[in-house]
Design a protein around this motif. Structure first.
Motif, PDB file in Angstrom:
ATOM      1  N   TYR A   1       0.861  -1.177   0.000  1.00 11.36           N
ATOM      2  CA  TYR A   1       0.000   0.000   0.000  1.00 11.36           C
ATOM      3  C   TYR A   1       0.898   1.228   0.000  1.00 11.36           C
ATOM      4  O   TYR A   1       1.980   1.207   0.581  1.00 11.36           O
ATOM      5  CB  TYR A   1      -0.905   0.020   1.235  1.00 11.36           C
ATOM      6  N   GLN A   2       0.441   2.308  -0.655  1.00  9.82           N
ATOM      7  CA  GLN A   2       1.240   3.527  -0.726  1.00  9.82           C
ATOM      8  C   GLN A   2       0.422   4.738  -0.271  1.00  9.82           C
ATOM      9  O   GLN A   2      -0.776   4.829  -0.549  1.00  9.82           O
ATOM     10  CB  GLN A   2       1.733   3.774  -2.149  1.00  9.82           C
ATOM     11  N   ILE A   3       1.093   5.645   0.443  1.00 11.02           N
ATOM     12  CA  ILE A   3       0.510   6.937   0.803  1.00 11.02           C
ATOM     13  C   ILE A   3       1.475   7.989   0.282  1.00 11.02           C
ATOM     14  O   ILE A   3       2.608   8.098   0.778  1.00 11.02           O
ATOM     15  CB  ILE A   3       0.312   7.086   2.316  1.00 11.02           C
TER      16      ILE A   3
ATOM     17  N   VAL B   1      -4.230  -4.082   6.365  1.00 10.29           N
ATOM     18  CA  VAL B   1      -5.143  -3.288   7.188  1.00 10.29           C
ATOM     19  C   VAL B   1      -5.694  -2.098   6.418  1.00 10.29           C
ATOM     20  O   VAL B   1      -6.830  -1.661   6.648  1.00 10.29           O
ATOM     21  CB  VAL B   1      -4.436  -2.826   8.485  1.00 10.29           C
ATOM     22  N   PHE B   2      -4.929  -1.584   5.452  1.00 14.27           N
ATOM     23  CA  PHE B   2      -5.355  -0.391   4.717  1.00 14.27           C
ATOM     24  C   PHE B   2      -6.447  -0.700   3.692  1.00 14.27           C
ATOM     25  O   PHE B   2      -7.010   0.215   3.092  1.00 14.27           O
ATOM     26  CB  PHE B   2      -4.143   0.257   4.049  1.00 14.27           C
ATOM     27  N   TYR B   3      -6.748  -1.963   3.510  1.00 15.21           N
ATOM     28  CA  TYR B   3      -7.865  -2.365   2.658  1.00 15.21           C
ATOM     29  C   TYR B   3      -9.098  -2.737   3.497  1.00 15.21           C
ATOM     30  O   TYR B   3     -10.090  -3.221   2.961  1.00 15.21           O
ATOM     31  CB  TYR B   3      -7.454  -3.532   1.770  1.00 15.21           C
ATOM     32  N   HIS B   4      -9.014  -2.500   4.809  1.00 12.83           N
ATOM     33  CA  HIS B   4     -10.121  -2.839   5.715  1.00 12.83           C
ATOM     34  C   HIS B   4     -10.407  -1.685   6.672  1.00 12.83           C
ATOM     35  O   HIS B   4     -10.820  -1.908   7.813  1.00 12.83           O
ATOM     36  CB  HIS B   4      -9.780  -4.087   6.532  1.00 12.83           C
ATOM     37  N   LEU B   5     -10.193  -0.465   6.236  1.00  9.16           N
ATOM     38  CA  LEU B   5     -10.299   0.682   7.132  1.00  9.16           C
ATOM     39  C   LEU B   5     -11.707   0.897   7.669  1.00  9.16           C
ATOM     40  O   LEU B   5     -11.874   1.519   8.726  1.00  9.16           O
ATOM     41  CB  LEU B   5      -9.819   1.951   6.407  1.00  9.16           C
TER      42      LEU B   5
ATOM     43  N   ILE C   1      -1.985   1.689  11.276  1.00  4.78           N
ATOM     44  CA  ILE C   1      -2.492   2.888  10.599  1.00  4.78           C
ATOM     45  C   ILE C   1      -1.827   4.138  11.162  1.00  4.78           C
ATOM     46  O   ILE C   1      -1.415   5.036  10.419  1.00  4.78           O
ATOM     47  CB  ILE C   1      -4.022   2.965  10.745  1.00  4.78           C
ATOM     48  N   VAL C   2      -1.698   4.193  12.482  1.00  4.05           N
ATOM     49  CA  VAL C   2      -1.060   5.344  13.131  1.00  4.05           C
ATOM     50  C   VAL C   2       0.392   5.483  12.676  1.00  4.05           C
ATOM     51  O   VAL C   2       0.864   6.595  12.390  1.00  4.05           O
ATOM     52  CB  VAL C   2      -1.130   5.196  14.669  1.00  4.05           C
TER      53      VAL C   2
ATOM     54  N   ASP D   1     -10.875  -4.546  15.328  1.00  2.39           N
ATOM     55  CA  ASP D   1     -10.961  -4.938  16.731  1.00  2.39           C
ATOM     56  C   ASP D   1     -10.285  -6.273  17.023  1.00  2.39           C
ATOM     57  O   ASP D   1     -10.132  -6.653  18.180  1.00  2.39           O
ATOM     58  CB  ASP D   1     -12.434  -5.043  17.167  1.00  2.39           C
ATOM     59  N   SER D   2      -9.872  -6.994  15.980  1.00  2.00           N
ATOM     60  CA  SER D   2      -9.315  -8.335  16.188  1.00  2.00           C
ATOM     61  C   SER D   2      -7.955  -8.302  16.875  1.00  2.00           C
ATOM     62  O   SER D   2      -7.557  -9.267  17.518  1.00  2.00           O
ATOM     63  CB  SER D   2      -9.205  -9.077  14.848  1.00  2.00           C
ATOM     64  N   HIS D   3      -7.227  -7.213  16.743  1.00  2.00           N
ATOM     65  CA  HIS D   3      -5.926  -7.068  17.411  1.00  2.00           C
ATOM     66  C   HIS D   3      -5.572  -5.595  17.458  1.00  2.00           C
ATOM     67  O   HIS D   3      -5.853  -4.847  16.513  1.00  2.00           O
ATOM     68  CB  HIS D   3      -4.835  -7.854  16.672  1.00  2.00           C
ATOM     69  N   GLN D   4      -4.926  -5.175  18.553  1.00  2.00           N
ATOM     70  CA  GLN D   4      -4.588  -3.756  18.687  1.00  2.00           C
ATOM     71  C   GLN D   4      -3.589  -3.285  17.629  1.00  2.00           C
ATOM     72  O   GLN D   4      -3.512  -2.087  17.312  1.00  2.00           O
ATOM     73  CB  GLN D   4      -4.043  -3.451  20.085  1.00  2.00           C
TER      74      GLN D   4
END
Length: 377
Positions: A23-25, A42-46, A62-63, A53-56
């Motif tokens: 993924y790119q930003i 994770v960036f495809y499930h925002l 993302i942060v 919630d499945s894991h911290q």
């Protein structure tokens, strides 16, 4: 028609990137690039709350990316285990975990290298896995395989800095000559904030929650102890491996309840917590387990090994001296010696401590401060 082709190509590129776990930003093509090898999918499930919630670590990933983005960098994120070739983008910062972290550091030697240590030193973890699995195999004449072994790597040697999820106990598992590189960060919790202080549980059942790697998590000791003490009750939340269960099933009586995986924000999870006052977690290798701090956020008091403890454990719970039945017994006896008033105070203190320290806002603040301090060096 041209517009349709353009949209089709864009969808294909996004799908292809997802399959390749990248993924790119991008701020500006002229800006410097950061390479992150951690969690890309994770960036495809925002918008998927259940997934987040499945894991911290989902929201933390993302942060991490957004922090670099806000500091003016272009960000290329690749799944830590992806086999896709690392692009030639002249990265000035490498951040993440093995195995792609080491590969990227070797390819871009001039980049600033920040290793993200999410657990204990791999040699410590592997030794614990061998020892704890061997204990089960020798005791029960079984043939469990060694699960959660970490492939040897030289990430800490090559890193300029190490950001560690864990405690001083975690740092002590690393070779002394590398410990000066390590800085600690408070991870977050994924349990929803609790406004109501947990009440004393008259049932006084005990609680365990863990992910995969039952041998490493020390679950065998709990099953053995509660098998010997049918007057006590143990709730087990989390996956149980088939070979582990088949080996220990004769030790699992009516006072040991296996619930399997549960969403920590589900009503069923909360109902189990209400019957317990303590989480007991005799793990052999961790940073600071999300299972422990999430349970504390619900008001449970921790009884944990050093490898599952935070620095202030003695103010909030009980530190097991060793990984053995006798230490488990001491922890249980300690819990039974406490008055109702003491349990209620400790429970409240645990909730307050976790709410103040282990949240995504605090993680973002600490991560931002750490990265800026590293970049100034």
């Amino acid at each position: 028609m041209k517009f349709l082709k353009k949209i089709t190509k864009a969808i294909y590129r996004k799908y292809h990137a997802y399959k390749e776990s990248t993924y790119q930003i991008i701020n500006n093509n002229s800006d410097e690039w950061v390479y992150i090898c951690y969690i890309a999918q994770v960036f495809y499930h925002l918008d998927d709350t259940q997934y987040l919630d499945s894991h911290q670590n989902k929201r933390e990933a993302i942060v991490i990316a957004n922090t670099f983005h806000k500091l003016g960098y272009n960000v290329y994120i690749q799944e830590f285990s992806s086999n896709k070739k690392i692009p030639n983008l002249n990265f000035t910062i490498i951040f993440g975990i093995e195995s792609n972290f080491y590969k990227a550091c070797k390819r871009f030697p001039q980049a600033k290298k920040i290793y993200y240590a999410t657990g204990a030193y791999f040699k410590h973890q592997n030794k614990q896995i061998y020892d704890m699995t061997n204990y089960i195999n020798s005791t029960y004449k079984s043939n469990l395989t060694y699960k959660r072994l970490v492939k040897p790597h030289k990430s800490i040697e090559i890193a300029d800095s190490i950001l560690q999820i864990g405690s001083n106990f975690t740092i002590s598992t690393y070779p002394e000559q590398y410990q000066s590189k390590i800085s600690l960060i408070h991870q977050s919790t994924q349990i929803n904030s609790q406004s109501q202080i947990k009440k004393y549980a008259k049932e006084n059942e005990y609680f365990y929650m863990g992910s995969g790697g039952n041998a490493l998590k020390g679950l065998v000791l709990l099953i053995e102890y509660f098998h010997q003490h049918p007057e006590l009750y143990l709730n087990i939340v989390g996956p149980i491996e088939n070979d582990f269960y088949n080996t220990l099933k004769n030790q699992i009586g009516n006072n040991i309840k296996i619930w399997g995986f549960l969403n920590v924000n589900s009503p069923q999870f909360s109902q189990i917590i209400k019957r317990c006052n303590f989480i007991i977690y005799p793990s052999g290798s961790e940073g600071i387990p999300g299972a422990v701090i999430n349970s504390m956020k619900k008001g449970l008091i921790p009884i944990v090994t050093p490898w599952a403890a935070f620095n202030e454990i003695n103010n909030y719970g009980f530190l097991l001296e060793k990984w053995d039945i006798e230490s488990i017994n001491k922890g249980i006896k300690w819990s039974q010696s406490l008055s109702i008033e003491t349990i209620e105070k400790l429970s409240k203190d645990c909730q307050t401590y976790v709410n103040q320290n282990y949240n995504i806002t605090n993680f973002e603040k600490e991560f931002n401060q750490y990265i800026q301090a590293v970049l100034k060096k």
